[in-house]
Enzyme design. Sequence first.
Site, PDB file in Angstrom:
ATOM      1  N   HIS A   1      44.913  48.030  68.131  1.00  9.19           N
ATOM      2  CA  HIS A   1      44.605  47.073  67.458  1.00  9.19           C
ATOM      3  C   HIS A   1      43.203  47.386  67.486  1.00  9.19           C
ATOM      4  O   HIS A   1      42.079  47.412  66.047  1.00  9.19           O
ATOM      5  CB  HIS A   1      44.695  46.409  66.717  1.00  9.19           C
ATOM      6  CG  HIS A   1      43.925  45.159  65.986  1.00  9.19           C
ATOM      7  ND1 HIS A   1      43.983  45.680  64.117  1.00  9.19           N
ATOM      8  CD2 HIS A   1      43.203  44.500  65.508  1.00  9.19           C
ATOM      9  CE1 HIS A   1      43.649  44.338  63.156  1.00  9.19           C
ATOM     10  NE2 HIS A   1      42.852  43.509  64.415  1.00  9.19           N
TER      11      HIS A   1
ATOM     12  N   TYR B   1      54.747  45.183  71.517  1.00 12.98           N
ATOM     13  CA  TYR B   1      55.548  45.538  70.303  1.00 12.98           C
ATOM     14  C   TYR B   1      55.894  46.884  69.652  1.00 12.98           C
ATOM     15  O   TYR B   1      55.935  46.662  68.949  1.00 12.98           O
ATOM     16  CB  TYR B   1      54.853  45.201  69.135  1.00 12.98           C
ATOM     17  CG  TYR B   1      52.950  45.577  68.805  1.00 12.98           C
ATOM     18  CD1 TYR B   1      52.973  46.546  68.337  1.00 12.98           C
ATOM     19  CD2 TYR B   1      51.750  44.461  69.549  1.00 12.98           C
ATOM     20  CE1 TYR B   1      51.270  47.019  68.203  1.00 12.98           C
ATOM     21  CE2 TYR B   1      50.526  45.184  69.354  1.00 12.98           C
ATOM     22  CZ  TYR B   1      50.521  46.175  69.217  1.00 12.98           C
ATOM     23  OH  TYR B   1      48.846  46.722  68.438  1.00 12.98           O
TER      24      TYR B   1
ATOM     25  N   ARG C   1      48.019  54.658  63.085  1.00 11.41           N
ATOM     26  CA  ARG C   1      47.208  53.190  64.450  1.00 11.41           C
ATOM     27  C   ARG C   1      47.534  53.629  65.828  1.00 11.41           C
ATOM     28  O   ARG C   1      48.004  53.404  66.889  1.00 11.41           O
ATOM     29  CB  ARG C   1      47.062  51.983  64.244  1.00 11.41           C
ATOM     30  CG  ARG C   1      46.235  52.033  64.285  1.00 11.41           C
ATOM     31  CD  ARG C   1      45.343  49.787  64.790  1.00 11.41           C
ATOM     32  NE  ARG C   1      47.124  50.060  65.619  1.00 11.41           N
ATOM     33  CZ  ARG C   1      47.202  48.368  65.339  1.00 11.41           C
ATOM     34  NH1 ARG C   1      47.341  47.700  65.243  1.00 11.41           N
ATOM     35  NH2 ARG C   1      48.600  48.825  67.236  1.00 11.41           N
TER      36      ARG C   1
HETATM   37  C1  LIG Z   1      42.010  37.051  55.947  1.00 14.19           C
HETATM   38  C2  LIG Z   1      42.612  36.987  57.101  1.00 14.19           C
HETATM   39  N1  LIG Z   1      43.282  37.398  57.313  1.00 14.19           N
HETATM   40  C3  LIG Z   1      43.990  37.099  59.082  1.00 14.19           C
HETATM   41  C4  LIG Z   1      42.907  38.631  59.917  1.00 14.19           C
HETATM   42  C5  LIG Z   1      43.580  38.996  60.598  1.00 14.19           C
HETATM   43  N2  LIG Z   1      43.256  40.168  60.663  1.00 14.19           N
HETATM   44  C6  LIG Z   1      42.488  40.946  61.394  1.00 14.19           C
HETATM   45  S1  LIG Z   1      42.919  42.451  60.905  1.00 14.19           S
HETATM   46  C7  LIG Z   1      44.290  42.187  60.844  1.00 14.19           C
HETATM   47  C8  LIG Z   1      45.946  43.323  60.514  1.00 14.19           C
HETATM   48  C9  LIG Z   1      44.742  44.344  59.275  1.00 14.19           C
HETATM   49  O1  LIG Z   1      45.821  45.104  59.311  1.00 14.19           O
HETATM   50  P1  LIG Z   1      45.561  46.378  57.859  1.00 14.19           P
HETATM   51  O2  LIG Z   1      44.878  45.805  56.790  1.00 14.19           O
HETATM   52  O3  LIG Z   1      47.316  46.812  57.994  1.00 14.19           O
HETATM   53  O4  LIG Z   1      45.030  46.798  58.631  1.00 14.19           O
HETATM   54  P2  LIG Z   1      44.894  48.387  60.094  1.00 14.19           P
HETATM   55  O5  LIG Z   1      43.763  47.067  61.170  1.00 14.19           O
HETATM   56  O6  LIG Z   1      46.287  48.156  60.775  1.00 14.19           O
HETATM   57  O7  LIG Z   1      43.628  48.963  60.023  1.00 14.19           O
HETATM   58  C10 LIG Z   1      44.154  40.615  60.875  1.00 14.19           C
HETATM   59  C11 LIG Z   1      46.051  39.743  60.530  1.00 14.19           C
HETATM   60  C12 LIG Z   1      41.841  38.382  58.852  1.00 14.19           C
HETATM   61  N3  LIG Z   1      40.699  38.730  59.826  1.00 14.19           N
HETATM   62  N4  LIG Z   1      41.094  37.571  57.977  1.00 14.19           N
END
Ligand SMILES: Cc1ncc(C[n+]2csc(CCOP(=O)(O)OP(=O)(O)O)c2C)c(N)n1
Length: 395
Positions: A286, A295, A282
């Site tokens: 985020h 980080y 990425r």
């Molecule tokens: C159930 C839940 N827990 C926490 C979140 C907060 N949250 C949103 S995106 C994210 C990270 C997800 O990472 P990943 O699946 O690796 O996708 P990326 O953002 O790297 O594309 C988190 C923890 C959420 N949306 N839903």
Amino acid sequence: MKDRNHLARVRVTHKVNIIENGLVDIPMLQILSAEGVVHDDSTAPVLEKEKAQRILEVMQFTRILDERMVAAQRQGRISFYLASTGEEAATVASAAALFDKDMIMSQYREQGALAWRGYRTEQFMNQMFSNKLDPNKGRQMPIHYGDKALGFMTISSPLGTQIPQAAGFAYGQKMANESAVTMCYFGEGAASEGDFHAGLNMAAVLGCPVIFFCRNNGYAISTPAEEQFAGDGIASRGIGYGVKTIRVDGNDPLAVYAATQKARQLALDTLQPVLIEAMTYRLAAHSTSDDPSGYRSKKEEETWQQRDPVLRYTRWLDSQGWLDKDSIEKKQQTMREDVLAALKTAEKVEINPVDDLVTDVFDHVPWHLKEQLDGLKRHIKQYPQMYPKTSGSVK
Ligand SMILES: Cc1ncc(C[n+]2csc(CCOP(=O)(O)OP(=O)(O)O)c2C)c(N)n1
Ligand SMILES: [Mg+2]
């Protein structure tokens, strides 16, 4: 009644055997080198010129849309955005290997797949500006796109929900004898949710033609993959659930295309799920609410910039004699102008009436929602200057 024997696949040993992480070797398919050179011609997918060129165009469009919308958020024009910079190959080349009749259920960073399907610039904008032309009536945060006609299920914020849903949708496709699969995108972080495990297990046991496509981009917001799990990525989990698994270089469009094409064929032929783990990075923050400098290092980001999927693919197209540099530059300029024009138009379209907040869910609006709506209307009447009719006039 059939006799069962759950020991049928169990081998007996007389020693204490420890099965260690890494015992199963899961290599990563790479067809194009970072310089855009094919390693082994016999493994390269067959891509006709027009399709190969369109893959580049959609990757470039996605990058331009991302740049422009991050800027729009910084200018206060939209509240939130989430860029896919660095991951365009994973989403665009995988969608390019699907058929239009295949269903897509995505996480949120797959605007490339949606653009591949033909979602228009103004549709992206109407959703992000929550205006009257947004089919979700402005009830979702920006980037929660969805389009029934394009077979793209509306994105939902809670992580992982689309994974068991995709298993169920694919089961329905099988029951209806449709010769189609469901594509389910998610991040490696979402694979920590219980829904991932339920979804994969259900799909394997029930025999659902679904492709689970994990974008392992190294981070779940600020948490690096090494702090998320100790196993060999997400691919190793597929094997545990009896799901056929492919690991692929997610920054290599040809490898992603070949892996997805193979997975689709396998899912259809065997009526079984397939897991793809696309190793990518990425490069973007985020979301617009995040600052990665807290980080991760610049050096780490630079290492991945060297593996830019758009650049890698451009070099390959050039080597095929399929890259018309002048027309590409002109097209990019047109894309920038189109995005900006669509943005300016969408922000002038009226936003949805507040009554839409409580409609479409219950047959009759319950008293407590009615009470809240009346309270909100009184509040808006009191402070009209704070609630303009278009999002473009929000200060
Ligand atoms: C159930 C839940 N827990 C926490 C979140 C907060 N949250 C949103 S995106 C994210 C990270 C997800 O990472 P990943 O699946 O690796 O996708 P990326 O953002 O790297 O594309 C988190 C923890 C959420 N949306 N839903
Ligand atoms: Mg991630």
